[in-house]
Each structure stands twice: as structure tokens, then as C-alpha cells.
Design an enzyme around this catalytic site. Structure first.
Site, PDB file in Angstrom:
ATOM      1  CB  SER A  63      -0.907  -0.066   1.114  1.00 23.32           C
ATOM      2  OG  SER A  63      -1.502   1.067   1.417  1.00 23.32           O
ATOM      3  CE1 TYR A 120      -4.471  -2.758   4.413  1.00 18.44           C
ATOM      4  CE2 TYR A 120      -3.658  -0.456   4.096  1.00 18.44           C
ATOM      5  CZ  TYR A 120      -4.247  -1.730   3.461  1.00 18.44           C
ATOM      6  OH  TYR A 120      -4.073  -1.792   2.173  1.00 18.44           O
TER       7      TYR A 120
HETATM    8  N1  LIG Z   1      -8.430  -0.662  -2.571  1.00 16.32           N
HETATM    9  C1  LIG Z   1      -7.386   0.130  -2.145  1.00 16.32           C
HETATM   10  O1  LIG Z   1      -7.561   1.372  -2.209  1.00 16.32           O
HETATM   11  C2  LIG Z   1      -6.020  -0.413  -1.743  1.00 16.32           C
HETATM   12  C3  LIG Z   1      -5.318   0.535  -1.451  1.00 16.32           C
HETATM   13  C4  LIG Z   1      -3.806  -0.125  -1.101  1.00 16.32           C
HETATM   14  C5  LIG Z   1      -3.866  -1.209  -0.828  1.00 16.32           C
HETATM   15  N2  LIG Z   1      -4.685  -2.311  -1.102  1.00 16.32           N
HETATM   16  C6  LIG Z   1      -4.305  -3.618  -0.876  1.00 16.32           C
HETATM   17  O2  LIG Z   1      -4.872  -4.416  -2.489  1.00 16.32           O
HETATM   18  C7  LIG Z   1      -5.241  -5.846  -2.085  1.00 16.32           C
HETATM   19  C8  LIG Z   1      -6.645  -6.024  -2.682  1.00 16.32           C
HETATM   20  O3  LIG Z   1      -7.663  -5.048  -1.866  1.00 16.32           O
HETATM   21  P1  LIG Z   1      -9.103  -4.653  -2.630  1.00 16.32           P
HETATM   22  O4  LIG Z   1      -9.025  -3.106  -2.402  1.00 16.32           O
HETATM   23  O5  LIG Z   1      -9.357  -5.338  -3.608  1.00 16.32           O
HETATM   24  O6  LIG Z   1      -9.872  -5.477  -1.283  1.00 16.32           O
HETATM   25  P2  LIG Z   1     -11.230  -6.160  -1.144  1.00 16.32           P
HETATM   26  O7  LIG Z   1     -12.123  -5.540  -2.296  1.00 16.32           O
HETATM   27  O8  LIG Z   1     -11.576  -5.997   0.223  1.00 16.32           O
HETATM   28  O9  LIG Z   1     -10.849  -7.523  -1.681  1.00 16.32           O
HETATM   29  C9  LIG Z   1      -9.877  -8.269  -0.787  1.00 16.32           C
HETATM   30  C10 LIG Z   1      -9.695  -9.600  -1.291  1.00 16.32           C
HETATM   31  O10 LIG Z   1      -8.894 -10.487  -0.538  1.00 16.32           O
HETATM   32  C11 LIG Z   1      -9.523 -11.795  -0.139  1.00 16.32           C
HETATM   33  N3  LIG Z   1      -9.071 -12.379   1.025  1.00 16.32           N
HETATM   34  C12 LIG Z   1      -9.194 -11.860   2.591  1.00 16.32           C
HETATM   35  N4  LIG Z   1      -8.973 -12.341   3.085  1.00 16.32           N
HETATM   36  C13 LIG Z   1      -8.373 -13.912   2.589  1.00 16.32           C
HETATM   37  C14 LIG Z   1      -8.052 -14.753   3.007  1.00 16.32           C
HETATM   38  N5  LIG Z   1      -7.724 -15.122   4.139  1.00 16.32           N
HETATM   39  N6  LIG Z   1      -7.403 -15.856   2.044  1.00 16.32           N
HETATM   40  C15 LIG Z   1      -7.835 -15.483   0.765  1.00 16.32           C
HETATM   41  N7  LIG Z   1      -8.362 -14.202   0.431  1.00 16.32           N
HETATM   42  C16 LIG Z   1      -8.513 -13.640   1.114  1.00 16.32           C
HETATM   43  C17 LIG Z   1     -10.778 -11.322  -0.034  1.00 16.32           C
HETATM   44  O11 LIG Z   1     -11.750 -12.358  -0.303  1.00 16.32           O
HETATM   45  P3  LIG Z   1     -13.303 -12.551   0.303  1.00 16.32           P
HETATM   46  O12 LIG Z   1     -14.110 -12.217  -0.656  1.00 16.32           O
HETATM   47  O13 LIG Z   1     -13.346 -14.371   0.614  1.00 16.32           O
HETATM   48  O14 LIG Z   1     -13.454 -11.716   1.365  1.00 16.32           O
HETATM   49  C18 LIG Z   1     -10.931 -10.658  -1.449  1.00 16.32           C
HETATM   50  O15 LIG Z   1     -10.833 -11.350  -2.592  1.00 16.32           O
HETATM   51  C19 LIG Z   1      -5.257  -5.727  -0.644  1.00 16.32           C
HETATM   52  O16 LIG Z   1      -4.220  -6.417  -0.042  1.00 16.32           O
HETATM   53  C20 LIG Z   1      -5.299  -4.341   0.221  1.00 16.32           C
HETATM   54  O17 LIG Z   1      -4.704  -4.241   1.210  1.00 16.32           O
HETATM   55  C21 LIG Z   1      -5.829  -1.666  -1.657  1.00 16.32           C
END
Ligand SMILES: NC(=O)c1ccc[n+]([C@@H]2O[C@H](COP(=O)([O-])OP(=O)(O)OC[C@H]3O[C@@H](n4cnc5c(N)ncnc54)[C@H](OP(=O)(O)O)[C@@H]3O)[C@@H](O)[C@H]2O)c1
Length: 258
Positions: free
Chosen positions: A121, A134
């Protein structure tokens, strides 16, 4: 293989990899979430929970692993964040990622090399209040990735880190409200100021498909750097952080938050 590909950035990366011709495994906790992903020749959907070692099976010939699965929590001051929240975030964001990565290294070595892509992030570049748990989990992945890169370069394995800014997903939507820190009188004013500041980055929210295109570009960028952004905000932050004396960068950021 992409972890956490049920939705958000992970799903978009799986779709982008398949569109570019990669034989792609979209792994997720609940495979029903992947039913509408493109069929057998494009994307294979498999169950994988990064916190459940018995569910982790990697395909032979694995060349690209995207460690995307991640969770966040209510944003609270360090003083008030329950230890269970630290443990829950680290269980997925750090220990889960390590467990998958440990298994990927021998598989990739046997396949003649590959790319391990860790999604962290851009928040680790800024001392954002109430995000300590986080940010710490993501910063741990930064350190793990650096050491891993030095260890596995000899096997033709490239390790990269993607540091997203605000990407339009459920995770971003869940955080799009005043921090839970407003409930604590000593931190209310800071939490309210932070929420005002948040309005200023709204124009930078980036669709997951656009972020995924930049992430797959980075995966394919054979001689590229260790770290990348995947949207204008994070690319700008990374450029600023790279080009500035660190003490000066942190001082400037602290001034803007407090
Ligand atoms: N969106 C942003 O602005 C942002 C910014 C910086 C970093 N990130 C990072 O980008 C990555 C993706 O985030 P996102 O925004 O796409 O979040 P999201 O929409 O909340 O999706 C998170 C994903 O991780 C999965 N997950 C959670 N726990 C898990 C586990 N124990 N085993 C396998 N899968 C698991 C969730 O699965 P379920 O559907 O089963 O819950 C979902 O597919 C994350 O690492 C997040 O920290 C996001």
C-alpha cells in the site's frame, strides 16, 4: 496465480492476466464468487484461504504469483487498537502471504524462474494517523519482499512490490467514512481533520481495471524496479518519496496530518 481474486483488485488482475494470454488461476476463499469469471481456457477458479495452510496448492509450472489477498480493520489510534485486530491483520496480510510464498519459491525455481508480486500500500509512505496496524502489516511485507528478492534473484525469480493508492473496491468503500477514532474524545479533532483531508483525494480514486493494467505491466517489466504504484496518486507518491530526503519527506507529511 492470484490470491484473493473473488473481487476488487485481485479479480481485476486475474482478468487482465488472462486477457494477455496467461494461463490464470484465480484463487479465493469461496469459489462460488468466481462463477462468473471467464471459462476453462481463460481463468481457472480454485479455493485458497491464505490463513489455512491445508488449502494452499500451487500449480506445477507456476511462473507468476500475485500475493493480493488482504484485509484491513477499523482505523483506530495505536493506543486503542485491540491486540486481536493486530493479530487478525497480520494473520492474513503477513503470515498468510509468507505461507503461500514459501511454497511458491521451490515451484518457481523448478519452472526456471518467475515473478512474485506483492500488493502492499502507498499508505506505508505516509505517516497516516490511525492506520498503524494496516501500515505495519504492509511494511512487514516490504521488508520480507526486499530480503526475498535478494535471496531468489539467483533462481531467476523477480520480486516486485505494488503500492496502490485509492482503488475503487469494497475495501476502499468500507474505509470511505470518518475514522472510528472519532469515538475517542482525545482524537476526535484529528479524526475530523483527516476526514476533511480525505475529500481532497477523492478525484484520485482509480478503477480496479486501470490499476490491474498497470500491475500486469509491472509484472511483465523484466528489468524494472522493485517498487511500483498502480494509479496516478501512488505513482506520484513513490516518485516523491524516491526523490526526497527521507527526513524531509516524513516531516512534510507529518505537518499535513497534524
Ligand atoms: N483498494 C485500495 O484502495 C487499496 C489500497 C492499497 C492497498 N490495497 C491492497 O490491495 C489488495 C486488494 O484489496 P482490494 O481493495 O481489492 O480489497 P477487497 O475488495 O476487500 O478484496 C480483498 C480480497 O482479499 C480476499 N481475502 C481476504 N482474506 C483472505 C484470505 N484469508 N484468504 C484469501 N483471500 C482473502 C477477499 O476475499 P473474500 O471475498 O473471501 O473476502 C477479497 O478477494 C489488498 O492487499 C489491499 O490491502 C488496496
Amino acid at each position: 496465480m492470484v490470491t484473493g481474486a473473488s473481487r476488487g483488485i485481485g479479480r481485476a488482475i486475474a482478468i487482465e492476466l488472462a486477457a494477455r494470454g496467461f494461463d490464470t488461476v484465480a484463487s479465493m476463499r469461496n469459489t462460488a464468487d468466481g462463477e462468473d469469471l471467464p471459462g476453462p481456457s481463460g481463468i481457472r477458479v480454485e479455493r485458497l484461504d491464505v490463513t489455512d495452510p491445508s488449502s494452499i496448492a500451487l500449480p506445477d509450472g507456476l511462473r507468476v504469483l500475485v500475493n493480493n489477498a488482504g484485509v484491513e480493520s477499523d482505523n483506530l489510534p495505536v493506543e486503542h487498537m485491540p491486540l486481536e485486530s493486530w493479530q487478525r491483520l497480520f494473520a492474513t496480510n503477513v503470515f498468510g502471504l509468507v505461507e503461500v510464498t514459501k511454497r511458491a519459491v521451490p515451484t518457481m525455481r523448478a519452472a526456471g524462474g518467475g515473478v512474485i508480486c506483492n500488493i502492499t500500500s502507498s499508505s506505508t509512505l505516509a505517516p497516516v494517523p490511525f492506520l498503524g496496524t494496516y501500515r505495519a502489516s504492509k511494511a512487514a511485507v516490504t521488508a520480507i519482499g526486499e530480503s526475498l528478492a535478494a535471496e531468489v534473484a539467483q533462481f531467476g525469480i523477480r520480486v516486485i512490490e505494488i503500492m496502490p493508492g485509492p482503488i475503487e473496491t469494497e475495501m476502499l468503500a468500507a474505509s470511505d467514512r470518518p475514522s472510528a477514532a472519532v469515538e475517542h474524545a482525545e482524537y476526535r479533532e484529528l479524526a475530523e481533520r483527516l476526514w476533511e483531508g480525505r475529500q481532497g483525494i477523492r478525484a484520485s480514486y482509480t478503477p480496479a481495471g486501470e490499476a490491474a493494467r498497470r500491475i500486469v505491466d509491472a509484472i511483465c517489466d523484466d528489468d524494472g524496479p522493485l517498487r511500483y504504484g498502480c494509479d496516478d496518486l501512488s505513482e506520484g507518491m513513490l516518485a516523491g518519496w524516491n526523490g526526497t530526503d527521507n527526513a524531509q519527506w516524513v516531516r512534510g507529511m507529518l505537518r499535513s496530518f497534524s
